[in-house]
Scaffold this active site. Structure first.
Site, PDB file in Angstrom:
ATOM      1  N   GLU A 436       0.857  -1.145   0.094  1.00 29.60           N
ATOM      2  CA  GLU A 436      -0.019   0.043  -0.033  1.00 29.60           C
ATOM      3  C   GLU A 436       0.786   1.178   0.002  1.00 29.60           C
ATOM      4  O   GLU A 436       1.807   1.577   0.897  1.00 29.60           O
ATOM      5  CB  GLU A 436      -0.834   0.009   1.288  1.00 29.60           C
ATOM      6  CG  GLU A 436      -1.821  -1.035   1.311  1.00 29.60           C
ATOM      7  CD  GLU A 436      -2.250  -1.333   2.763  1.00 29.60           C
ATOM      8  OE1 GLU A 436      -2.500  -0.406   3.518  1.00 29.60           O
ATOM      9  OE2 GLU A 436      -2.820  -2.389   3.062  1.00 29.60           O
ATOM     10  N   GLU A 467      -4.258  -6.812   3.384  1.00 26.83           N
ATOM     11  CA  GLU A 467      -2.667  -7.571   3.733  1.00 26.83           C
ATOM     12  C   GLU A 467      -2.791  -9.035   3.165  1.00 26.83           C
ATOM     13  O   GLU A 467      -1.796  -9.454   2.728  1.00 26.83           O
ATOM     14  CB  GLU A 467      -2.493  -7.338   5.185  1.00 26.83           C
ATOM     15  CG  GLU A 467      -2.118  -6.079   5.559  1.00 26.83           C
ATOM     16  CD  GLU A 467      -3.015  -5.045   5.700  1.00 26.83           C
ATOM     17  OE1 GLU A 467      -2.909  -3.619   5.566  1.00 26.83           O
ATOM     18  OE2 GLU A 467      -4.460  -5.373   5.827  1.00 26.83           O
ATOM     19  N   HIS A 538      -0.437   1.688  15.468  1.00 29.82           N
ATOM     20  CA  HIS A 538       0.606   2.315  14.873  1.00 29.82           C
ATOM     21  C   HIS A 538       1.857   2.332  15.782  1.00 29.82           C
ATOM     22  O   HIS A 538       3.182   2.441  15.351  1.00 29.82           O
ATOM     23  CB  HIS A 538       0.672   3.668  14.375  1.00 29.82           C
ATOM     24  CG  HIS A 538      -0.340   3.988  13.376  1.00 29.82           C
ATOM     25  ND1 HIS A 538      -1.734   4.256  14.096  1.00 29.82           N
ATOM     26  CD2 HIS A 538      -0.580   3.653  12.335  1.00 29.82           C
ATOM     27  CE1 HIS A 538      -2.605   4.414  12.803  1.00 29.82           C
ATOM     28  NE2 HIS A 538      -1.798   4.141  11.937  1.00 29.82           N
TER      29      HIS A 538
END
Length: 751
Positions: A436, A467, A538
């Protein structure tokens, strides 16, 4: 009435009644037909190709393959009764898939459903080599002589037949099939060798229950997504619909409703129990894929005999009338009816052929009972992770001229990775980089910036946001002859697709004794310590799911020079040994320049020469202190180095070991550095439970280390947003405090 004996009796009695019905029955009569011929959504008349008819020779080949498969199911259950049969998921009722095999070419790659016995037998006959029955029954017996998995599992596969071994549970093989289909045209475009012919059709079969799994839905979506963009996608999805998912009925007409009118997906349907309809429609579907190079869905209605597997008691969830109705649709009986009605065989010849094949199958089964199983753990694991370090070292030295930046130029971790990717793309024409945002944008953190402009969109490109699809594309590409380097944007995003690594990537060499392989480097941005951004998606430190995958290499560089050298090693190991590597990149260190003080540039490093690589499973040591060994990795390295400097100011001499490889762990280096001080503090930024430090401490204990060991690790918590993240991550003060406690506990044990 669904046991082996009942099924045999019903077939014999039904064949005995064919004589009086021969003139009344048509060649396509099988009962309960779902319709034959194409129901192709969105296709034009130009691609409605009429294939050859099911001639007598082909019909006999189909019947013989069906008979072999049916008798192999009976033999498997007999072998189980003898104590040497370990797999009883059979193909009885699904023998119509032999028609699909005969509609394809022997060179068309096939990734098969676990009820594909007749397909496998038909493919072997079509290719004119190998004994399919022996292959299957050696697999049932877990015999080491079995030609594909060597007794490790019962799978359909043989390299000479272009059948790629799959467990095919939950449709986990569909993303790889899409990757194989994509790779055929891409390899030709890149001018690199492909494992398959230019006009090959990729066949991928699965059940009606599995079609509902997110893996199947995602794979079919990714195929349609590629086709929508005009990319060649010659994949034939074959749904063998028996109406049951173990015991749960599939809603009537659900598969057709779900996939019969999907834009960009041609749809063909037929009664898989009717040999003429199945063959005719399969030929049309294959011709469509071969001509248009577009994804196609072949929906074959089937029946299931003998339950889901040997232990399945159908009486608990099916009424006798349902079983009786299925028996009337027996595909063997339908083919026998076709052969007798058309005068190819008489009634007695059908029964004689049935008995002759059965006798031959059971003779093979008796031989399989005496086959030798695998006898050692080392023998079992041998294909999982072959290691040829000398060859890998030689391959790692392969580089383009000139290098992306001058050797010796100071670089950050991010710059080192970018330059190394450029060097590797220049060295390996078959290498592709994707994920991506990796194309025009150059990645979320800019690590692939400029690569697409330099090497072209055929080699550096964006994927859809899935994914599973990214990893499936990589697995198919590696299997087909390309060298994929895939990117997963964040470690947290890997978890929804991790079975593509565990169940597919890491098992291929295991299931094929190394005959098939899928070299892969998957770059994963991860770990914690990001400032001003994050939260648990993250800032993710969950590595446990990767560490327990047999054969998977986990690279975890901290320093720029190591990042470059280790990336070269991973790509070279993929090329040489088919290695699958997870390359974990610490986001917080991407653009770090300083170590101890502002503008000291202590975290920059000279871009290494091409000849430099880091052997898999080798650590790196900083310092020669004799009081304490700090063992760490990733963000833990700068933390430990700073803590070590402050400890040295207190008179405590430390050495810091950067593991670099989290699988396989550098046990020899670890043990040597531990014994040098007799005291070990493991600094582990991952979680205390399931984290890396558990493996490090265990490795020390297993190796007989008798010194003192302690660890500091991240909390068993998700990482929160903002400054609160520091409360669950390891800090420098945590390291200093633990070091003080360890040293105050008394002298170390004998080293």
């Amino acid at each position: 009435m669904n046991g082996v004996e009942d099924l045999d009796r019903h077939f014999r009695e039904a064949v005995a009644g064919l004589r009086s019905a021969a003139h009344a029955a048509g060649p396509g009569s099988a009962g309960g037909a779902a319709g034959s011929g194409p129901l192709a959504a969105g296709t034009d008349a130009a691609v409605q190709l009429r294939p050859r008819a099911l001639d007598a020779r082909t019909a006999l080949d189909l019947f013989d393959a069906q008979l072999e498969s049916r008798h192999a199911d009976a033999a498997a259950r007999w072998m189980q009764q003898q104590g040497r049969g370990y797999y009883t998921i059979g193909s009885s009722g699904h023998e119509g898939n032999a028609a699909v095999a005969l509609a394809l070419r022997p060179s068309d790659p096939a990734l098969l459903h676990y009820r594909s016995g007749a397909f496998y037998c038909a493919r072997a006959r079509q290719a004119g080599g190998g004994d399919a029955v022996r292959d299957m029954l050696l697999g049932v017996a877990a015999g080491a002589e079995e030609p594909i998995a060597g007794g490790r599992h019962k799978v359909y596969g043989r390299r000479e037949l272009a059948v790629i071994p799959q467990t095919s549970t939950i449709s986990s093989h569909l993303p790889r099939a899409v990757g194989v289909a994509w790779s055929i045209a891409r390899a030709k475009r890149l001018g690199t060798e492909c494992a398959w012919p230019d006009d090959a059709v990729v066949c991928c079969s699965f059940g009606d229950a599995s079609v509902n799994h997110s893996t199947a839905a995602g794979a079919i979506n990714s195929a349609c997504h590629a086709a929508y963009q005009g990319l060649p996608m010659p994949v034939l999805f074959v749904c063998e619909d028996n109406g049951l998912g173990i015991s749960v009925p599939t809603p009537h007409d659900w598969v057709r409703r779900a996939y019969g009118n999907r834009p960009g997906l041609a749809y063909f349907a037929a009664d898989g129990c009717d040999p003429s309809a199945a063959f005719d429609t399969a030929c049309q579907a294959v011709a469509h894929v071969r001509k248009t190079r577009q994804p196609t869905f072949l929906h074959l209605s089937m029946v299931r005999f003998l339950g889901h597997a040997g232990s399945d008691a159908e009486a608990a969830y099916r009424v006798p009338s349902e079983v009786a109705a299925d028996l009337q649709r027996d595909p063997l009986l339908a083919t026998a009816r076709l052969l007798t009605t058309t005068g190819v065989l008489t009634q007695q010849q059908v029964l004689d052929r049935y008995d002759e094949v059965g006798g031959r199958v059971f003779a093979v089964a008796k031989e399989a009972l005496d086959s030798e199983p695998l006898t050692t753990a080392a023998e079992i694991a041998a294909p999982t992770a072959p290691r040829r370090p000398d060859l890998v070292a030689a391959a790692a030295r392969r580089t383009s001229e000139p290098p992306a930046v001058p050797v010796g130029e100071p670089v950050t971790v991010a710059q080192a990775i970018t330059h190394t990717l450029a060097d590797l793309l220049g060295s390996y024409q078959e290498m592709v980089v994707f994920g991506e945002d990796v194309g025009r944008k150059g990645g979320v953190y800019g690590l692939t910036r400029g690569l697409q402009r330099r090497f072209g969109s055929a080699r550096v490109f964006d994927t859809l946001l899935d994914e599973q699809a990214i990893l499936g594309l990589a697995l198919g590409a590696g299997l087909s002859g390309l060298l994929p380097v895939a990117e997963i944007q964040y470690l947290a995003y890997l978890h929804n697709a991790e079975d593509q690594l565990r169940g597919e990537a890491a098992t291929l060499q295991f299931f094929s004794q190394g005959q098939y392989r899928n070299p892969l480097v998957v770059r994963i941005a991860g770990y914690g310590y990001q400032r001003g951004f994050g939260g648990h998606f993250h800032n993710d430190n969950a590595l446990g799911v990767l560490r327990d995958i047999p054969g998977l290499v986990i690279a975890s560089p901290s320093r720029p020079d190591d990042a470059a050298a280790m990336l070269r090693t991973c790509v070279a190991a993929g090329k040489v040994d088919g290695t699958v590597s997870a390359f974990l990149e610490p986001i917080a260190l991407y653009h770090t320049r300083d170590l101890h003080t502002e503008k000291d540039n202590g975290w920059l490093a000279a871009y290494p020469p091409p000849a430099l690589h880091v052997p898999i499973g080798r650590a790196r040591t900083y310092g020669t202190g004799t009081d304490l060994t700090l063992v760490t990795f990733a963000n833990g390295l700068p933390i430990s180095l700073r803590a070590a400097r402050r400890l040295e100011q207190q008179g405590i001499a430390c050495r810091v070991v950067d593991l670099r490889w989290l699988a396989p762990l550098p046990v020899d280096d670890l043990l040597r550095e531990a014994r040098a001080t007799g005291r070990v503090l493991v600094v582990d930024e991952t979680r205390r439970t399931g984290g890396v430090s558990e493996g490090v401490v265990t490795a020390l204990v297993d190796a007989g280390f008798t010194g003192a060991v302690r660890r500091v690790a991240g909390a068993d918590s998700f990482i929160p947003l903002g400054n609160a993240a520091q409360l669950v991550l390891v800090s420098e003060s945590d390291v200093e405090h633990a070091a003080g406690e360890l040293l105050s506990a008394g002298p170390s044990a004998h080293r």
